[in-house]
Design a protein around this motif. Structure first.
Motif, short mmCIF file in Angstrom:
data_model
loop_
_atom_site.label_atom_id
_atom_site.label_comp_id
_atom_site.label_asym_id
_atom_site.label_seq_id
_atom_site.Cartn_x
_atom_site.Cartn_y
_atom_site.Cartn_z
N LYS A 95 28.37 9.01 -28.48
CA LYS A 95 29.00 7.69 -28.61
C LYS A 95 29.88 7.46 -27.39
O LYS A 95 30.81 8.20 -27.12
N LEU A 96 29.54 6.43 -26.61
CA LEU A 96 30.34 6.03 -25.46
C LEU A 96 31.19 4.83 -25.83
O LEU A 96 30.70 3.89 -26.46
N LYS A 97 32.44 4.87 -25.43
CA LYS A 97 33.36 3.78 -25.75
C LYS A 97 34.05 3.33 -24.46
O LYS A 97 34.68 4.13 -23.77
N ALA A 98 33.88 2.05 -24.10
CA ALA A 98 34.53 1.49 -22.91
C ALA A 98 35.91 0.96 -23.30
O ALA A 98 36.02 0.05 -24.12
N LEU A 118 39.15 -10.97 -17.46
CA LEU A 118 38.36 -10.04 -16.68
C LEU A 118 36.91 -9.99 -17.16
O LEU A 118 36.57 -10.54 -18.20
N ASN A 119 36.07 -9.34 -16.38
CA ASN A 119 34.69 -9.06 -16.75
C ASN A 119 34.48 -7.56 -16.78
O ASN A 119 35.13 -6.82 -16.02
N TYR A 120 33.55 -7.09 -17.62
CA TYR A 120 33.23 -5.67 -17.62
C TYR A 120 31.72 -5.47 -17.58
O TYR A 120 30.94 -6.32 -18.00
N LEU A 121 31.34 -4.32 -17.05
CA LEU A 121 29.94 -3.89 -17.07
C LEU A 121 29.93 -2.41 -17.41
O LEU A 121 30.55 -1.60 -16.71
N LEU A 122 29.25 -2.06 -18.48
CA LEU A 122 29.09 -0.67 -18.90
C LEU A 122 27.61 -0.31 -18.79
O LEU A 122 26.76 -0.95 -19.41
N VAL A 123 27.29 0.70 -17.98
CA VAL A 123 25.91 1.12 -17.76
C VAL A 123 25.80 2.61 -18.08
O VAL A 123 26.62 3.42 -17.65
N SER A 124 24.79 2.96 -18.84
CA SER A 124 24.51 4.37 -19.11
C SER A 124 23.08 4.69 -18.70
O SER A 124 22.17 3.87 -18.87
N ILE A 125 22.88 5.87 -18.12
CA ILE A 125 21.56 6.33 -17.69
C ILE A 125 21.32 7.71 -18.28
O ILE A 125 22.12 8.61 -18.08
N LYS A 126 20.22 7.85 -19.01
CA LYS A 126 19.89 9.15 -19.62
C LYS A 126 18.61 9.69 -18.99
O LYS A 126 17.66 8.95 -18.75
N LYS A 127 18.64 10.98 -18.71
CA LYS A 127 17.46 11.65 -18.18
C LYS A 127 17.09 12.79 -19.13
O LYS A 127 17.90 13.66 -19.41
N ALA A 172 27.29 7.62 -16.94
CA ALA A 172 27.77 6.32 -17.41
C ALA A 172 28.78 5.77 -16.41
O ALA A 172 29.55 6.53 -15.81
N PHE A 173 28.77 4.45 -16.24
CA PHE A 173 29.65 3.80 -15.28
C PHE A 173 30.29 2.58 -15.94
O PHE A 173 29.61 1.80 -16.61
N LEU A 174 31.58 2.41 -15.75
CA LEU A 174 32.31 1.26 -16.27
C LEU A 174 33.00 0.55 -15.12
O LEU A 174 33.77 1.18 -14.38
N TYR A 175 32.70 -0.74 -14.96
CA TYR A 175 33.29 -1.54 -13.89
C TYR A 175 34.08 -2.69 -14.51
O TYR A 175 33.59 -3.37 -15.42
N ILE A 176 35.28 -2.93 -14.01
CA ILE A 176 36.12 -4.04 -14.45
C ILE A 176 36.39 -4.94 -13.25
O ILE A 176 36.90 -4.49 -12.22
N LYS A 177 36.03 -6.23 -13.39
CA LYS A 177 36.23 -7.19 -12.30
C LYS A 177 37.14 -8.32 -12.74
O LYS A 177 37.22 -8.66 -13.92
N ASP A 178 37.81 -8.92 -11.77
CA ASP A 178 38.60 -10.11 -12.02
C ASP A 178 37.68 -11.30 -12.27
O ASP A 178 36.72 -11.50 -11.52
N GLU A 179 37.92 -12.06 -13.32
CA GLU A 179 37.04 -13.17 -13.70
C GLU A 179 36.99 -14.24 -12.62
O GLU A 179 35.94 -14.81 -12.34
N GLU A 180 38.12 -14.52 -11.98
CA GLU A 180 38.17 -15.61 -11.00
C GLU A 180 37.66 -15.20 -9.63
O GLU A 180 36.84 -15.89 -9.03
N THR A 181 38.12 -14.05 -9.13
CA THR A 181 37.75 -13.63 -7.77
C THR A 181 36.51 -12.75 -7.73
O THR A 181 35.92 -12.56 -6.68
N GLN A 182 36.12 -12.19 -8.90
CA GLN A 182 34.98 -11.28 -9.00
C GLN A 182 35.19 -10.00 -8.21
O GLN A 182 34.24 -9.27 -7.92
N LYS A 183 36.44 -9.68 -7.88
CA LYS A 183 36.73 -8.44 -7.16
C LYS A 183 36.86 -7.29 -8.15
O LYS A 183 37.36 -7.45 -9.25
N LEU A 184 36.38 -6.12 -7.73
CA LEU A 184 36.46 -4.94 -8.57
C LEU A 184 37.92 -4.50 -8.68
O LEU A 184 38.60 -4.28 -7.68
N ILE A 185 38.41 -4.36 -9.91
CA ILE A 185 39.80 -3.98 -10.15
C ILE A 185 39.92 -2.48 -10.41
O ILE A 185 40.78 -1.80 -9.86
#
Length: 243
Positions: A42-45, A57-66, A106-119
């Motif tokens: 169980k992954l929790k962002a 803000l915006n978030y992107l959670l990506v998981s890759i399983k091999k 797994a990777f979690l990215y948080i960006k500013d909603e207005e500027t779209q810059k990675l926080i």
């Protein structure tokens, strides 16, 4: 006198360390929490706003399983959220089947909603040795495994129709971009909106929405054209630094 000077110098360093630590702590932090229960991970962002400012803000959670057999699968979740000062918020949860000798990134990215810059960002690896190849760095592995990743951030039916048309064609391409492609939508005047195609945090193409299917198909063609040009320029710049 010399001992007194040394004591003052030590106190100064302690004060600066405490001050800088306090400043560093007053920011937005991302964290991927994980728990293995029986045959599932169980992954929790989780995001924490240590600032005194309300944020959108915006978030992107990506998981890759091999798997042990070498098969790759990925899961992604994204969206917009708001967070109050000093608030801790769970953004998303992913349950992944876990077999013996399988690996996970797994990777979690948080960006500013207005500027779209990675926080802020966070990553997690389980059995990362299974991802290694003889002549590849971990960063190159990540690029390879995220190849062909598309992110749908459209908001209207027209935007969703365009994304579906684009994704159907893009998923059939033999050579996909190493950069993730984000299809986002901004509100416009009246019933029209604006679709943006982003790669590496740069808008490579944008157009106004129109419900006509022929119009959307034309925009898909244009999108592929600008994606190809962006990749060509990116590869040209990259090759200039290879000696």
């Amino acid at each position: 006198m010399k001992n007194l000077y040394s004591l003052k110098l030590c106190l100064l360093f302690i004060f600066l360390s405490v001050f800088l630590y306090g400043q560093e702590d007053k920011k937005v932090n991302a964290k991927i929490e994980n728990e293995i229960v029986e045959n599932q991970i169980k992954l929790k962002a989780v995001v924490t706003n240590n600032t005194p400012i309300y944020k959108e803000l915006n978030y992107l959670l990506v998981s890759i399983k091999k798997t042990s057999g070498g098969n790759l699968s990925n899961n992604q979740q994204s969206g917009k959220f708001s967070i109050n000062p000093n608030e801790v918020k769970i953004l998303s949860e992913i349950n992944i089947n876990y077999e013996k000798n399988s690996a996970l990134k797994a990777f979690l990215y948080i960006k500013d909603e207005e500027t779209q810059k990675l926080i802020t960002k966070d990553s997690l690896e389980i059995n990362h040795d299974l991802f290694r190849r003889k002549v590849s760095k971990v960063e190159e592995d990540v690029v390879f495994e995220l190849k062909g990743l598309t992110i749908d951030e459209t908001k209207s039916k027209v935007g969703k129709d365009f994304y579906d048309l684009f994704y159907i064609q893009y998923s059939q391409q033999p050579d996909k971009s190493n950069s993730a492609i984000t299809v986002s939508e901004l509100p416009g005047r009246g019933t029209n909106g604006q679709i943006n195609i982003q790669m590496d945090d740069k808008i490579v193409y944008s157009f106004m929405t129109n419900p006509s299917e022929d119009y959307l198909k034309d925009q898909v063609t244009n999108t592929f054209k600008y994606i190809k040009e962006f990749n060509a320029k990116k590869n040209l710049i990259k090759n200039e630094f290879i000696y």
